[in-house]
Every structure is written in C-alpha cells, then in structure tokens.
Scaffold this motif. Structure first.
Motif, PDB file in Angstrom:
ATOM      1  N   SER A  78     -15.963  -0.743 -50.729  1.00 16.55           N
ATOM      2  CA  SER A  78     -14.714  -1.486 -50.923  1.00 16.55           C
ATOM      3  C   SER A  78     -14.994  -2.858 -51.502  1.00 16.55           C
ATOM      4  O   SER A  78     -16.067  -3.433 -51.295  1.00 16.55           O
ATOM      5  N   LEU A 103     -10.116   5.353 -55.550  1.00 17.08           N
ATOM      6  CA  LEU A 103      -9.573   6.215 -54.503  1.00 17.08           C
ATOM      7  C   LEU A 103      -8.375   5.592 -53.816  1.00 17.08           C
ATOM      8  O   LEU A 103      -7.319   6.207 -53.728  1.00 17.08           O
ATOM      9  N   ASN A 104      -8.555   4.405 -53.319  1.00 19.41           N
ATOM     10  CA  ASN A 104      -7.502   3.784 -52.516  1.00 19.41           C
ATOM     11  C   ASN A 104      -7.273   2.364 -53.004  1.00 19.41           C
ATOM     12  O   ASN A 104      -8.226   1.606 -53.243  1.00 19.41           O
ATOM     13  N   THR A 106      -5.033  -0.630 -51.490  1.00 19.18           N
ATOM     14  CA  THR A 106      -4.257  -0.953 -50.291  1.00 19.18           C
ATOM     15  C   THR A 106      -4.062  -2.467 -50.197  1.00 19.18           C
ATOM     16  O   THR A 106      -5.052  -3.217 -50.162  1.00 19.18           O
ATOM     17  N   ALA A 108      -0.521  -1.069 -52.278  1.00 16.56           N
ATOM     18  CA  ALA A 108      -0.197  -0.891 -53.698  1.00 16.56           C
ATOM     19  C   ALA A 108       1.006  -1.729 -54.111  1.00 16.56           C
ATOM     20  O   ALA A 108       1.233  -1.940 -55.312  1.00 16.56           O
ATOM     21  N   ASP A 123     -11.037   0.750 -53.199  1.00 17.85           N
ATOM     22  CA  ASP A 123     -12.151   1.608 -52.785  1.00 17.85           C
ATOM     23  C   ASP A 123     -12.574   2.495 -53.941  1.00 17.85           C
ATOM     24  O   ASP A 123     -11.725   3.022 -54.683  1.00 17.85           O
ATOM     25  N   CYS A 125     -15.766   5.654 -54.779  1.00 14.92           N
ATOM     26  CA  CYS A 125     -16.739   6.554 -54.158  1.00 14.92           C
ATOM     27  C   CYS A 125     -17.967   6.637 -55.044  1.00 14.92           C
ATOM     28  O   CYS A 125     -17.879   6.895 -56.255  1.00 14.92           O
ATOM     29  N   THR A 745      -3.817  15.795 -42.668  1.00 16.52           N
ATOM     30  CA  THR A 745      -3.222  14.818 -43.572  1.00 16.52           C
ATOM     31  C   THR A 745      -1.780  15.217 -43.883  1.00 16.52           C
ATOM     32  O   THR A 745      -1.413  16.411 -43.810  1.00 16.52           O
ATOM     33  N   THR A 747      -0.452  13.441 -46.665  1.00 18.50           N
ATOM     34  CA  THR A 747      -0.357  12.831 -47.988  1.00 18.50           C
ATOM     35  C   THR A 747      -0.995  13.749 -49.007  1.00 18.50           C
ATOM     36  O   THR A 747      -2.129  14.192 -48.837  1.00 18.50           O
ATOM     37  N   PHE A 751      -8.586  13.305 -51.326  1.00 22.37           N
ATOM     38  CA  PHE A 751      -9.020  12.471 -50.197  1.00 22.37           C
ATOM     39  C   PHE A 751     -10.532  12.330 -50.242  1.00 22.37           C
ATOM     40  O   PHE A 751     -11.264  13.335 -50.271  1.00 22.37           O
ATOM     41  N   ARG A 753     -13.209   9.809 -48.169  1.00 22.01           N
ATOM     42  CA  ARG A 753     -13.515   8.704 -47.273  1.00 22.01           C
ATOM     43  C   ARG A 753     -14.836   9.013 -46.576  1.00 22.01           C
ATOM     44  O   ARG A 753     -15.233  10.180 -46.437  1.00 22.01           O
TER      45      ARG A 753
END
Length: 883
Positions: A78, A103-104, A106, A108, A123, A125, A745, A747, A751, A753
């Motif tokens: 991150s 990926l994320n 946060t 948004a 984030d 990966c 999940t 959503t 995914f 993580r």
C-alpha cells in the motif's frame, strides 16, 4: 448585503482613544460582492473597500504515487496520498480507475473538510514482475478532473553466484583431482540483485540429473556397471561437500563470500576391490534457495510426487566437479628391510627408492623418528610419475636385535574443525616399513686369577677378575646369578641349602639371602636394609654393618622412593593417555548414526526380529537432527517431509503453548535452515470464480519437519476472511496439519489481498488470497426448444421436450420460470416452475405444448435467478398436418 453598525462620536476623539465600528455581511445570492466604506476624518476622506466573497473549497492532490522498486513476492503493498483542502468550505472528490492492476482505492470518493487533509490508500499486488504505470482520474470540486500516476517496478528475486575474484557468473566449479582424506576449498560470492533483504540456504542435490557419486568416468561401461553393483551407494553426500556459511541474509545488492570445501572419501565396499588405484569422480549440484518459497514442495503432496523433486521458483544451481585418488607410493626394497649385523658404535645403510605411481598429483612424505634408525632426507616431495632415493641408516645405541615399524606420513591439507573456512596441514595417509637390525658386542679378553670363593659385587683383593658364566661352579646347591652394571653377583637361597647348617638354624623357613664367604663385616658396601642375610654354611644371621659415611639416611631413602614413584606414575599416565587416545580414535571411526560408536560385529549377535513384531503405527523412520555445520540435502528433506505428511492431525492441536516443553520450544529463534524445513502454504490461495453471498473454503497446509514444537499464529484483518478459524496452533514435531481459510464476499470483481502469519511469534510470512467474485448464474442447455410430436401417438396429445439447467457456480441458485405474456394466451407450460439448483449440478425441466384451436405455436419463458441473471427460452411447436 453590507450593514454598518457604528455610533459616531459627537465630540472629537482625544489622543489615545478609539471608535469601534462593525460591518456585517449577509449575502442573499451566491455571488461575490464589492463595495466601499467612507471614513470622514476632519477634512480628509478615507475609502475602505468592502469585499463579500462566498465560501468555496480549494482542493489539491499530489500528481504521483511512486512505489519504487519492489520484489514480486505475492504480497499486497500500500501507498498513501493526501488530498488537501486549503479553502473555507468542504469539497468533494471522486477517484475512478478502469484498469485491473490497482486493486483497491480507499476511499474512492468523499468530502474534505476545510483546512484539512484526506488520506487516500492505493493497493497493488506484487504477484508478477512488471512495470506499473497507471493513471487514476480524480475529480476535485472546483478544480475539474486531473490525473494521478501510479508507478512501480516489480522485479523478481535474483540470487547470483559469482566468482570471488573475477566477479563473473559461475555455473560450475572444478576442484580437480585430490587425494582421499584431503580437502580443497574454493571461494564464491553470493550476490543479491534485489532491492530487499534475502534469506538464503544451501541445499545439496543428491539425485539430480547428471550427478555422479564416485564413478570413474574414464573406465569402460561394463567396468562401471560392475563397480556400481559392488559399491555401497548409501553415502551421506553432506560429508563430501562443506559450505561455509550454508545459510545467511543478504542485504539489497550485497555480496557475501562463501567457502566450498571438497573432501572425497573412498567407498567402503562390501567386497574388497583389488584395484587400489581406483579413481572416483564426483559431479554434484549445490542449490542456493531463498527461504520462504515452499510451493514447489507443497504441490507434490496431493499428486504423490516427492516433495523435494518439485521445482523451486527462486534458486540458483551450481555444479561441483572433483575426483578422489588413492595414494600410490611403492618402496624398493620394501616393505621389509633387513640390515647387516654391526657392532656397537658402527652403522649400516640401505638405499630405498620411493616411487609415486600417480599420474595426476605429487605426494609429500615425512618419516617419523624411530630408535636406532635414521632417514635422510626425512621429508620431501615426489612429483607425479617420479621417484626419490632415501638413505636409511641403522645406528644402534645398545646391543640386541631390533625390529622397528617405520611410519611414513603422507602430508596434505585437511579441514580445521575450529575454522572451516581455512585448511590445515594434516597426515591423511600412512605407509609402513618393517626395519630389522642386529647389534653385536665386541669380545674382550679376560685374564683369570685365583678366586677362592664367590665374588661379591665390588671386587676386592681375592676377586679382581670374574669370568662370564658359572661353568666353574661345582656346588650342588642351586645358584642364582644376578647381573648388574659392574659384575655378576651370585646369591644362594638359604632355604634351599643344607651344607653345614647349624642345628639351631636348620629349621629357618624365611627367605633370607646367603652372604658371600668373603663379604666381610668391614666391607664398605651397605646391604639392603629390608633384606635379611645369613651365612652360607651355618645359616647364622649375618652382622649388618652400615657405614654412616656412605649409606643413605632415612630422608634420602624416602626422597629416592618418592622420585621413583613419580617417574613410575608419569610413565603409567603416558601409557594410559595413549590407550585412551587409541580408544577415542576407534570410537571416532565408528561414531555415526548407524554404528553409534560400536564396532560392527564386536562380539554382538543380532536378534532375529521380524517386521511383524512391531505395531504398524510405530514403523516410522526417525530422522536425527541436522547439524548446524551440515548441509541440507534433497534426500533428507524428502525423507523428513514424507514422515511428517504421514502424521496428519488437526482437531486436537492446542492454540497456545501449554506444557513446559512446548513453551521452551515455541520461544526458540529458528535459523534459516530450520525455517526452510517448515512448509506453510501454498503462498497463493486461488479460490477461482466464487459467487457472491457464498462461503468457500481452501486449506492452508502447515508441515513441521523439525524435532521441536512450533507456534503458528495467523493475523487476518480482511473482512472477507473473518470466518477463518483457528488462527493459532501449536504444531508438534514431524507433524502435518491445516487451517481452513474461509472466503465470503458480497462485492463483485477481482479480490486480491494478503494476510500475515508468525512462527514462534518472531518469524513473519504472508499468504496471498485471490478470488474472482461473480454473480449467481444459471445456464441453459439450449436457448431455443423445438417440441415435436411423439410418433405413434394419437392426435390431440401433448407435445413434450426437456431443457437442462446448469449451475456452474459454487453456490446454490434459486430460479423461477415466468412465461412472456402476449395478446394471445400461451399454450406452453414448464415444470418445475421454481426450484433450486445445487452448486456444480444440473436440473432437467420439461416443456409441454397443449394443442388446441387457435393455440399459438411459439412461446417464450424467462428464467429468473434469485440475485443472479435472467435467461430467455424460446419454444416452438412443430405441427405436422397430414392429408
């Protein structure tokens, strides 16, 4: 919109006083206003401008997020960026991204309060090496749309083996030929070409393709195959190659020197091979691995493959070549050498030729010192296929026959156990010669004179010369001749002679010695105080005279006795030390896990034990703990992994250490080699396509190949994995277990993580969880269905056909069939109209057309999936009119 509140003074304002006025601003429309205030001071007029601005936001965001250079280790990393609001009112923002790398983001979207900052976390990966350069679109209130670039360089872990002096990449090290029992070292450099720390460990491959273990590659195929059948190949290869250090940590872009030592040992065959010049070639592969990459071992647990034979993603191989040669030195003459007889003070010589039969290596020799024999030269070096003359001399220091074993040490370099990185000079081989020599004494002419009796030790006037021997003694009594350094002494046992024995002394039973006839009372020789003397004829006890001027005092005799005892004890201790050293050398020869210090077949008889005598659960191979100086080998890793996987437990494991032994083991700081024997994985858990609102489980395997307990704790802060349990386990030695990882999940989308785990609350690791969250979905076997009449059926009967509903997802799907209504009433029906299709299964539905007057021949149904998709099914009735 401006209002002035002031009370003008009626009188002039005195110095030091002031007048206060308040201007209020009440805007009634969203626009900026401008006015002025007039201030009259005596005859002057001062204009004071008035500005009325509406509240607004002023948002600002950084233009770039740079992760830098990171390692591709399946970890989600991150980076944070700030949105600052310098305005007087709150401002909104919205971030959008259409790619799949980020990926994320946060949050948004959101609101930034005035005079504050809002932190945005991005984030990515690090699953594959690549260059990331992606743009995020950020809409800021009052500033329009701007772009924020996300940059990163994801690189692979790279470990290289370089030459210590050249700095070039090494693929092979050739130690060349060396003698059995000696050692040779080479230095290499391990280079971490990565931006992060790298923990590494060395593993010796035993069964690699192309490896050779003690085979003479120059011999014929038949001879090699025959030799393979004779040799015992159960050899611990970790004794052939030493790597110092064999584990460690490399800082980013750091080089570290590693010393490799080759120490060949001749195989001990069950059948003795007559060819003593047998050469043994070795080709081994040394693998330097990064600690923590265990997927190659875990992949083989499900398909039956050996754990250690799987490929390893991050490693570098180094080939090692070398040959072992025996010492081939011959003696001419030898090995038994006889010297000519010589007298004391003289010497004889024999010239001996030492020949080195080896075609590859020279030999260095050293003769040990032997009594009465001299060697010239005592030390030397013989080149290959050469000879050297050595002169051996027999120089006796006393009379007698001497048979000595001459030991010749062959000198070479060996391992220093105190410092494995350096070699020391050792005697690795010994040769023996048998030397025999005879020293004779020279005859001296002896002049005999009259001797009326036996001569004492100290000659006097009656006995000046004494002949050698007792041929002239005619006494029938037994005579014992005692030789000393000066002259022989004749002593008779008084209990064995009865010549002229006095009556009163005839029954004496003591073992007193008989004095000489001419040993007068006035003799200066003191007798021994602890012995009793009697006369030779009458057995009368002799008068014992001690001259105080020549005799030892009691203190002197005590001192002499103590000194004799000191030297006696000293010689005894030397002998005891030599015997203990011999026993220790014999113990060291058989000090291994097989013989455990006991010489094989040393008076022991093995019992007759059948495998049926042991319970099935106890027939397990116990692996001894690996030494810190010993290399890890692929065969040892495979063996201990095989033992651990047979003993799988799960339900009864304790979540925390409870016993004293568990607490002691779980507080240990493990080395890199120990961590390399703990397999936790897979490092990437891929759930694949999973439905939202579903629960899916995958196993995280834990294999403890150590002989101590370990404590594994999982730290999960991800909402989708909160149902995972247990999060802590104490794994016993040589045990395999697993932890169910539960994924849920709501959503949709990809995914990715990662969560972390700790071993013994010290050593960190991580696992990447990947899933593709998809909606609940059903599929039909056909989108159009044609209903035909069944042959031989009566007219007016129903038309029937079936359609199959498939559920390709992991979650049960509820469905409902609804007909599409039109102006005409449908003639089609379907059964069942509603139901549930289990995960990865199917269900057959029957469609019926009811013929009738003015019945439509086409119809349509809609398959509605609860929380899922909808599908249309068109149906047609194929009506045939016969005439």
């Amino acid at each position: 919109q401006f209002k002035l509140i002031v009370e003008n003074p009626e009188k002039p304002v005195a110095p030091g006083l002031h007048v206060k006025a308040v201007v209020e601003y009440y805007p009634d429309c969203p626009e900026d206003l401008q006015d002025k205030l007039l201030l009259l001071v005596d005859d002057d007029v001062v204009d004071i401008p008035l500005l009325g601005l509406i509240p607004c936001c002023s948002l600002e965001i950084e233009s770039e997020i740079d992760f830098g250079e990171v390692i591709a280790n399946n970890k989600v990393i991150s980076k944070k960026i700030n949105i600052a609001n310098h305005g007087s009112s709150s401002g909104t923002f919205k971030i959008s991204y259409d790619g799949i790398i980020l990926l994320n983001i946060t949050p948004a979207n959101g609101v930034v309060k005035p005079k504050s900052k809002r932190t945005i976390q991005v984030d990515i990966c690090t699953d594959v090496p690549r260059i990331i350069r992606e743009a995020m679109k950020v809409e800021l209130e009052g500033c329009g749309c701007t772009e924020v670039w996300v940059k990163a360089v994801v690189v692979e872990k790279v470990l290289k083996v370089l030459g210590a002096s050249s700095g070039k990449v090494l693929k092979c090290i050739d130690f060349g030929p060396i003698y059995f029992g000696t050692s040779k070292t080479e230095q290499i450099a391990l280079y971490n070409e990565s931006p992060e720390n790298m923990d590494w460990v060395a593993v010796l491959e035993e069964n690699a393709i192309g490896g050779e273990m003690g085979t003479d590659l120059q011999r014929s195929t038949d001879a090699v195959l025959h030799d393979l059948s004779l040799k015992n190949r159960d050899v611990d290869v970790s004794t052939l190659i030493l790597c110092t250090p064999n584990q460690g940590t490399l800082l980013p872009y750091e080089k570290s020197l590693v010393t490799l030592c080759f120490s060949p040992e001749k195989f001990k065959d069950d059948l003795e091979v007559s060819d003593s010049s047998l050469k043994q070639d070795y080709v081994l592969f040394l693998r330097f691995e990064t600690v923590g990459n265990r997927d190659g071992y875990l992949q083989g647990l499900d398909d039956g493959a050996t754990a250690a034979t799987r490929t390893h993603p991050h490693h570098v191989d180094l080939a090692l070549k070398g040959s072992g040669l025996p010492v081939m030195v011959t003696f001419n003459p030898g090995p038994e050498i006889n010297f000519m007889e010589c007298y004391l003070g003289e010497q004889t010589q024999v010239q001996c030729t030492l020949k080195n039969e080896s075609e590859s290596l020279p030999v260095t020799f050293s003769f040990r010192r032997a009594a009465h024999f001299n060697v010239s030269p005592e030390k030397g070096k013989i080149p290959k296929k050469s000879a050297k003359d050595v002169m051996i001399s027999f120089s006796p220091h006393q009379i007698g026959t001497f048979k000595m074993k001459q030991i010749i040490d062959i000198i070479g370099t060996g391992i220093d156990k105190n410092n494995l990185q350096h070699l020391k000079i050792i005697s690795f081989h010994q040769l023996h010669l048998s030397l025999t020599g005879v020293c004779k004494s020279k005859r001296k002419k002896i002049l005999f004179t009259i001797n009326p009796g036996l001569t004492p030790v100290i000659s006097n006037a009656t006995g000046q010369f004494v002949p050698d021997g007792t041929e002239g003694c005619t006494d029938r009594a037994p005579v014992m001749v005692q030789c000393t350094d000066t002259a022989p002494v004749a002593i008779l046992k008084s209990t064995q002679t009865q010549i002229h024995t006095h009556r009163m002394n005839r029954d004496c039973k003591d073992d007193a010695l008989i004095a000489f006839p001419n040993d007068r009372a006035t003799s200066l020789r003191p007798s021994e105080w602890d012995k009793k003397y009697r006369t030779i004829f009458t057995k009368t006890e002799r008068y014992n005279y001690v001259d105080p001027e020549f005799a030892y005092t009691a203190q002197e005799r005590q001192s002499i006795g103590e000194r004799k005892k000191y030297y006696t004890d000293f010689l005894a201790s030397l002998r005891q030390h030599r015997l203990e050293k011999d026993v220790a050398s014999q113990f060291h020869l058989y000090d291994n896990p097989v013989n455990i210090g006991i010489k094989p077949a040393e008076g022991l008889k093995s019992p007759d034990i059948s495998i049926s005598d042991f319970p099935e659960e106890t027939i397990q191979l116990k692996m001894p703990p690996l030494d810190d100086d010993c290399l890890l080998t692929s065969q040892k890793l495979a063996m201990i992994t095989s033992n651990s996987t047979k003993k799988e437990t799960w339900s009864w494991l304790s979540p925390v250490p409870s016993s004293t032994q568990e607490k002691k083991d779980c507080s240990l700081t493990l080395t890199h080699k120990q961590l390399h024997q703990i397999f936790i994985g897979p490092s990437t858990i891929d759930f694949g396509d999973v439905c939202v609102y579903s629960t899916t489980t995958k196993e995280l395997h834990i294999i403890n190949n150590l002989l101590v307990h370990i404590w594994v704790k999982i730290e999960i802060e991800i909402a989708e994995l909160q149902e995972t349990c247990p999060l802590s386990q104490v794994v016993p030695p040589l045990t395999k277990t697993h932890i169910p990882i539960v994924f849920e999940t709501v959503t949709l989308g990809i995914f990715k993580r990662s969560f972390t785990y700790k071993i013994n609350d010290q050593h960190l690791g991580h696992v990447l969880v990947v899933a593709n969250a998809v909606p609940i979905e059903l599929e039909l076997s056909a989108s159009e269905l044609i209903l035909s009449p069944i042959p031989s059926c009566l007219a007016g009967t129903e038309f029937r056909a079936t359609v199959r509903v498939y559920n390709p997802r992991n979650h049960p799907a509820g469905f409902t069939w609804k007909p599409v209504t039109t102006d005409r009433k449908t003639a089609f029906s379907i059964q069942p109209t509603r139901g549930i299709v289990e995960a990865y299964s199917d269900l057959e539905c029957e469609v019926i057309w009811h013929p009738g007057f003015n019945a439509p021949e086409a119809g349509e149904f809609i398959l509605s999936v609860r929380r899922g998709n909808t599908i249309k099914l068109k149906c047609f009735a194929k009506v045939t009119i016969r005439t």
